[in-house]
Design an enzyme around this catalytic site. Sequence first.
Site, mmCIF file in Angstrom:
data_model
loop_
_atom_site.group_PDB
_atom_site.id
_atom_site.type_symbol
_atom_site.label_atom_id
_atom_site.label_comp_id
_atom_site.label_asym_id
_atom_site.label_seq_id
_atom_site.Cartn_x
_atom_site.Cartn_y
_atom_site.Cartn_z
ATOM 1 N N TRP A 184 0.866 -1.180 0.000
ATOM 2 C CA TRP A 184 0.000 0.000 0.000
ATOM 3 C C TRP A 184 0.897 1.223 0.000
ATOM 4 O O TRP A 184 1.861 1.289 0.764
ATOM 5 C CB TRP A 184 -0.924 0.057 1.233
ATOM 6 N N GLU A 225 -2.942 -3.000 -2.609
ATOM 7 C CA GLU A 225 -4.101 -2.430 -1.894
ATOM 8 C C GLU A 225 -4.466 -1.041 -2.399
ATOM 9 O O GLU A 225 -3.660 -0.122 -2.399
ATOM 10 C CB GLU A 225 -3.771 -2.350 -0.393
ATOM 11 N N LYS A 227 -7.073 2.494 -2.498
ATOM 12 C CA LYS A 227 -7.747 3.390 -1.553
ATOM 13 C C LYS A 227 -8.492 4.448 -2.352
ATOM 14 O O LYS A 227 -8.085 4.787 -3.463
ATOM 15 C CB LYS A 227 -6.706 4.041 -0.637
ATOM 16 N N ASP A 258 -9.509 -3.300 1.499
ATOM 17 C CA ASP A 258 -9.645 -2.752 2.844
ATOM 18 C C ASP A 258 -11.061 -2.189 2.940
ATOM 19 O O ASP A 258 -11.451 -1.339 2.136
ATOM 20 C CB ASP A 258 -8.581 -1.660 3.052
ATOM 21 N N HIS A 261 -11.761 1.564 2.566
ATOM 22 C CA HIS A 261 -11.147 2.289 1.458
ATOM 23 C C HIS A 261 -12.066 2.567 0.281
ATOM 24 O O HIS A 261 -11.611 2.746 -0.846
ATOM 25 C CB HIS A 261 -9.921 1.531 0.949
ATOM 26 N N HIS A 285 -8.534 -6.570 4.447
ATOM 27 C CA HIS A 285 -8.183 -5.736 5.591
ATOM 28 C C HIS A 285 -9.501 -5.385 6.270
ATOM 29 O O HIS A 285 -10.189 -4.459 5.850
ATOM 30 C CB HIS A 285 -7.457 -4.459 5.147
ATOM 31 N N ASP A 293 -12.246 8.737 8.436
ATOM 32 C CA ASP A 293 -11.253 7.767 8.891
ATOM 33 C C ASP A 293 -11.615 6.364 8.442
ATOM 34 O O ASP A 293 -12.760 5.932 8.567
ATOM 35 C CB ASP A 293 -11.145 7.795 10.419
ATOM 36 N N ASP A 295 -10.082 3.586 9.607
ATOM 37 C CA ASP A 295 -9.362 2.635 10.450
ATOM 38 C C ASP A 295 -9.906 2.468 11.863
ATOM 39 O O ASP A 295 -9.129 2.387 12.813
ATOM 40 C CB ASP A 295 -7.889 3.061 10.515
ATOM 41 N N ASP A 325 -7.045 -4.369 9.903
ATOM 42 C CA ASP A 325 -6.305 -3.127 9.692
ATOM 43 C C ASP A 325 -7.061 -1.951 10.285
ATOM 44 O O ASP A 325 -7.953 -1.393 9.647
ATOM 45 C CB ASP A 325 -6.035 -2.890 8.198
HETATM 46 C C1 RNT Z 1 -3.735 2.597 4.722
HETATM 47 C C2 RNT Z 1 -3.824 1.159 4.380
HETATM 48 C C3 RNT Z 1 -2.689 0.321 4.881
HETATM 49 C C4 RNT Z 1 -2.212 0.726 6.252
HETATM 50 C C5 RNT Z 1 -1.150 -0.159 6.823
HETATM 51 C C6 RNT Z 1 -0.523 0.431 8.039
HETATM 52 O O1 RNT Z 1 -4.868 3.284 4.407
HETATM 53 O O2 RNT Z 1 -5.035 0.634 4.844
HETATM 54 O O3 RNT Z 1 -3.040 -1.022 4.827
HETATM 55 O O4 RNT Z 1 -3.264 0.812 7.156
HETATM 56 O O5 RNT Z 1 -0.223 -0.437 5.854
HETATM 57 ZN ZN ZN Z 2 -5.401 -1.480 4.775
#
Ligand code: RNT
Ligand code: ZN
Length: 401
Positions: A184, A225, A227, A258, A261, A285, A293, A295, A325
């Site tokens: 990523w 990955e 986003k 993810d 994302h 993820h 956000d 995460d 993640d």
């Molecule tokens: C970031 C990605 C990635 C990170 C990690 C720390 O938006 O999700 O996977 O969270 O690499």
């Molecule tokens: Zn991620």
Amino acid sequence: MTTASYYASAKDQYASIGVDTEAALEILATIPISVHCWQGDDVGGFESDAGLTGGGILATGNYPGRARTIDELRRDLALVYSLVPGRHRLNLHASYLDHAGKTVDRDAIVEEHFQSWVAWARQLDIGLDFNPTFFSHPLANDGFTLSHPDKSIRQFWIEHGKRCRRIGAFFGRELGSTCVTNIWIPDGLKDTPADRLSPRERLTESLDAIFEEPIDPSHNLDAVECKLFGLGSESYVVGSHEFYLGYAIKNQLALCLDAGHFHPTESIADKLSSILLYVPRLLLHASRGVRWDSDHVILLNDELQAIAREVVVGKYLDRIHVGLDYFDASINRLAAWAIGVRNIQRALLIALLEPTEKLIRLELKADYTSRLALFESIKSLPFGAVWNYFCETRDAPTDDA
Ligand code: RNT
Ligand code: ZN
């Protein structure tokens, strides 16, 4: 009543709709969750004391107890593994290297810097996954890494990526368990770009250079990955979904999805069965987006259950690698980990306890009313009793404990 007697009664209830709880638990026990090391120290890593410095992601909160050393992080992780049933994995970032006091730049890391992680993983009998670290570095300050217009900067990051694949292969070989190495990058722009194409062309070239070296897929598998946007890359992300979906199909790599994302209300659950027609593998993820956000700690919510259901019902367990993640620095970090692992396991269990064949039969008969009724009525079944039994028989605390 004991956990065992609650389970006995739940088992009967599930049996009456044709679901074998024992079979479900046997499968659940084989699903490793790749636990992300970075929840333990707010994505700081151990290169220096600088912590997370930019790159489109941010950990917020001041809860005490952030792991400050490798040893603290390992002890925290060992405790987390004891709080979840089953055997899992550890997902490491390159910035968590063990450099033994010497400064080692990203384009100079080698297997040796991760030897102590391998020894530790062997002791715990867990596999390792890996990630190059393309953020928290002076050469990532312009918003571009692998897609940077400056060739020497691209070269620096290409070298990092290549070395990380070799380290991933080292993990796989040493531990006898295939490592997934996931790329990523934070590349993108805060405001409207003048040129959307050139960075993507450069990213393609850089990725091609990273993946050029053949590596035994039984040791290391490559994932990429995407986003939609990040902090400071609100207007443009070089590695968008379309970019990596195309790249992964063309090169037959694993695609990392993810959950945080995509557009705020866009679910990844419906994507699995389409993408897996064209790419060999997916890396998940598990994460939760909240406004800007991506995460937050995962909850046992509809979204997580929908994702887990697709993994199970699609019979993709050998093609989907499940990882977490998120990073929350406002609550106890070990609890954040344990709650997340347990939630994805509970979501998978709910899916494993579904009378799927019955639902499909109704659907094929166009009896959508009965399908809806069954979908809704199984929500009342006592999956919690099955889950607690799973925990208790696998040396992990039950939910109330
Ligand atoms: C970031 C990605 C990635 C990170 C990690 C720390 O938006 O999700 O996977 O969270 O690499
Ligand atoms: Zn991620």
